[in-house]
Design a protein around this motif. Sequence first.
Motif: not given
Length: 115
Positions: A25-32, A58-63
């Motif tokens: 779906x375009x959702x971004x997950x960053x692993x820390x 939101x826009x973060x997932x796109x950018x």
Amino acid sequence: MKQSKNFLEFIPRRVDKYKWEQDEEGNVTIFVENKGAFNRAAQKILKKPKVSQIHLQGIGNFVWPLIDGETNILDLGTKVKEHFGEDAEPLYERLSEYMKMLESYGFIELAPEKP
């Protein structure tokens, strides 16, 4: 006389130590990864995870996937405007704050554009 740099000409680059993924779906997950003595104690005592997941919205997932270490903030804004239209406004104020936030968390580095 020293000329000041325009923030929109800065180039964001993702910091390599953070792994990330994007779902269908375009959702971004960053692993820390939670390292250090305090984090180890919290993992044992409080059952805190060894790796935290940061879910962009939101826009973060796109950018995020567009941050390539070569494209400046002005050009990223153009792509955001093409994709989101008026929903991105106020575009550069929001995008600048978002980049500053990502930098403050250590997820990206910002460098002035090469001459």
